[in-house]
Write a protein that holds these residues in place. Structure first.
Motif, mmCIF file in Angstrom:
data_model
loop_
_atom_site.group_PDB
_atom_site.id
_atom_site.type_symbol
_atom_site.label_atom_id
_atom_site.label_comp_id
_atom_site.label_asym_id
_atom_site.label_seq_id
_atom_site.Cartn_x
_atom_site.Cartn_y
_atom_site.Cartn_z
ATOM 1 N N GLN A 32 -9.244 -0.484 6.627
ATOM 2 C CA GLN A 32 -10.220 -0.118 5.593
ATOM 3 C C GLN A 32 -9.592 -0.128 4.206
ATOM 4 O O GLN A 32 -10.209 -0.590 3.241
ATOM 5 N N ILE A 33 -8.385 0.371 4.100
ATOM 6 C CA ILE A 33 -7.699 0.365 2.803
ATOM 7 C C ILE A 33 -7.460 -1.066 2.333
ATOM 8 O O ILE A 33 -7.745 -1.413 1.180
ATOM 9 N N LEU A 34 -6.949 -1.906 3.225
ATOM 10 C CA LEU A 34 -6.677 -3.299 2.849
ATOM 11 C C LEU A 34 -7.971 -4.046 2.523
ATOM 12 O O LEU A 34 -8.007 -4.838 1.575
ATOM 13 N N ALA A 35 -9.034 -3.783 3.267
ATOM 14 C CA ALA A 35 -10.325 -4.428 2.998
ATOM 15 C C ALA A 35 -10.861 -3.996 1.631
ATOM 16 O O ALA A 35 -11.402 -4.822 0.874
ATOM 17 N N HIS A 36 -10.697 -2.722 1.309
ATOM 18 C CA HIS A 36 -11.158 -2.222 0.012
ATOM 19 C C HIS A 36 -10.368 -2.868 -1.131
ATOM 20 O O HIS A 36 -10.934 -3.251 -2.159
ATOM 21 N N MET A 37 -9.059 -2.998 -0.947
ATOM 22 C CA MET A 37 -8.232 -3.652 -1.963
ATOM 23 C C MET A 37 -8.632 -5.115 -2.123
ATOM 24 O O MET A 37 -8.759 -5.614 -3.250
ATOM 25 N N ALA A 40 -11.953 -5.419 -3.995
ATOM 26 C CA ALA A 40 -11.794 -5.167 -5.433
ATOM 27 C C ALA A 40 -11.187 -6.385 -6.117
ATOM 28 O O ALA A 40 -11.653 -6.806 -7.188
ATOM 29 N N LEU A 41 -10.158 -6.972 -5.520
ATOM 30 C CA LEU A 41 -9.528 -8.153 -6.116
ATOM 31 C C LEU A 41 -10.493 -9.342 -6.128
ATOM 32 O O LEU A 41 -10.536 -10.098 -7.098
ATOM 33 N N SER A 42 -11.293 -9.489 -5.079
ATOM 34 C CA SER A 42 -12.279 -10.572 -5.029
ATOM 35 C C SER A 42 -13.323 -10.433 -6.122
ATOM 36 O O SER A 42 -13.857 -11.426 -6.612
ATOM 37 N N ASN A 43 -13.608 -9.186 -6.507
ATOM 38 C CA ASN A 43 -14.586 -8.926 -7.569
ATOM 39 C C ASN A 43 -13.973 -8.989 -8.961
ATOM 40 O O ASN A 43 -14.621 -8.663 -9.940
ATOM 41 N N GLY A 44 -12.697 -9.384 -9.036
ATOM 42 C CA GLY A 44 -12.054 -9.533 -10.334
ATOM 43 C C GLY A 44 -11.408 -8.271 -10.865
ATOM 44 O O GLY A 44 -10.967 -8.242 -12.016
ATOM 45 N N GLU A 45 -11.350 -7.222 -10.059
ATOM 46 C CA GLU A 45 -10.726 -5.969 -10.488
ATOM 47 C C GLU A 45 -9.238 -5.996 -10.170
ATOM 48 O O GLU A 45 -8.822 -6.610 -9.204
ATOM 49 N N GLY A 51 2.939 4.968 -8.689
ATOM 50 C CA GLY A 51 4.216 5.126 -8.028
ATOM 51 C C GLY A 51 4.610 3.940 -7.167
ATOM 52 O O GLY A 51 5.691 3.901 -6.606
ATOM 53 N N PHE A 52 3.720 2.966 -7.036
ATOM 54 C CA PHE A 52 4.003 1.783 -6.215
ATOM 55 C C PHE A 52 3.978 0.526 -7.075
ATOM 56 O O PHE A 52 4.963 -0.174 -7.184
ATOM 57 N N GLY A 53 2.816 0.230 -7.661
ATOM 58 C CA GLY A 53 2.715 -0.945 -8.517
ATOM 59 C C GLY A 53 1.281 -1.372 -8.725
ATOM 60 O O GLY A 53 0.350 -0.701 -8.288
ATOM 61 N N SER A 54 1.127 -2.528 -9.374
ATOM 62 C CA SER A 54 -0.200 -3.052 -9.700
ATOM 63 C C SER A 54 -0.345 -4.483 -9.222
ATOM 64 O O SER A 54 0.568 -5.302 -9.381
ATOM 65 N N PHE A 55 -1.501 -4.759 -8.636
ATOM 66 C CA PHE A 55 -1.884 -6.118 -8.284
ATOM 67 C C PHE A 55 -2.815 -6.589 -9.395
ATOM 68 O O PHE A 55 -3.859 -5.978 -9.628
ATOM 69 N N VAL A 56 -2.414 -7.621 -10.115
ATOM 70 C CA VAL A 56 -3.148 -8.064 -11.298
ATOM 71 C C VAL A 56 -3.577 -9.514 -11.117
ATOM 72 O O VAL A 56 -2.782 -10.361 -10.715
ATOM 73 N N LEU A 57 -4.851 -9.789 -11.440
ATOM 74 C CA LEU A 57 -5.358 -11.154 -11.422
ATOM 75 C C LEU A 57 -5.152 -11.784 -12.788
ATOM 76 O O LEU A 57 -5.416 -11.149 -13.812
ATOM 77 N N ARG A 58 -4.651 -13.001 -12.799
ATOM 78 C CA ARG A 58 -4.462 -13.738 -14.050
ATOM 79 C C ARG A 58 -5.132 -15.091 -13.930
ATOM 80 O O ARG A 58 -5.056 -15.741 -12.882
ATOM 81 N N ASP A 59 -5.777 -15.508 -15.012
ATOM 82 C CA ASP A 59 -6.355 -16.847 -15.058
ATOM 83 C C ASP A 59 -5.355 -17.766 -15.733
ATOM 84 O O ASP A 59 -4.903 -17.491 -16.850
ATOM 85 N N LYS A 60 -4.999 -18.834 -15.040
ATOM 86 C CA LYS A 60 -4.073 -19.813 -15.607
ATOM 87 C C LYS A 60 -4.881 -21.038 -16.021
ATOM 88 O O LYS A 60 -5.727 -21.508 -15.268
ATOM 89 N N GLY A 61 -4.623 -21.516 -17.194
ATOM 90 C CA GLY A 61 -5.340 -22.677 -17.703
ATOM 91 C C GLY A 61 -4.844 -23.982 -17.100
ATOM 92 O O GLY A 61 -3.832 -24.024 -16.392
#
Length: 98
Positions: A32-37, A40-45, A51-61
């Motif tokens: 459930q945690i992985l599905a929620h993550m 969120a990433l699929s929706n562009g969040e 204390g762990f880190g950030s998963f960030v989406l970047r658009d590359k040209g």
């Protein structure tokens, strides 16, 4: 857990031992945690875990790349990439070996 790769099963097993949930509930909780993550990433969040880190989406040209074998230039299409940036606390723990 072995010294290689941490898996979903390893996370569920740790949850089972440390929290006391059943193995089934532990596995469902991890899923459930992985599905929620993922949702969120699929929706562009972006996903930030303090204390762990950030998963960030970047658009590359679009850019021009080169085939290393032939040297021929080829266009590389624009795309969205996922990056991970460890928190300072995580980096400190890794350096300290804990």
């Amino acid at each position: 857990m072995d010294a290689g790769t941490l898996t979903r099963a390893d996370l569920a097993e740790a949850l089972h031992h440390q929290v006391g949930l059943s193995r089934t509930d532990s596995a469902q909780f991890v899923e459930q945690i992985l599905a929620h993550m993922c949702a969120a990433l699929s929706n562009g969040e972006n996903v930030k875990i303090s204390g762990f880190g950030s998963f960030v989406l970047r658009d590359k040209g679009e850019r021009v790349g080169r085939n290393p074998k032939t040297g021929v230039e080829v266009p590389i299409a624009p795309r969205r990439v996922l990056t991970f940036r460890a928190s300072q606390m995580m980096r400190d723990r890794i350096v300290a070996g804990k």
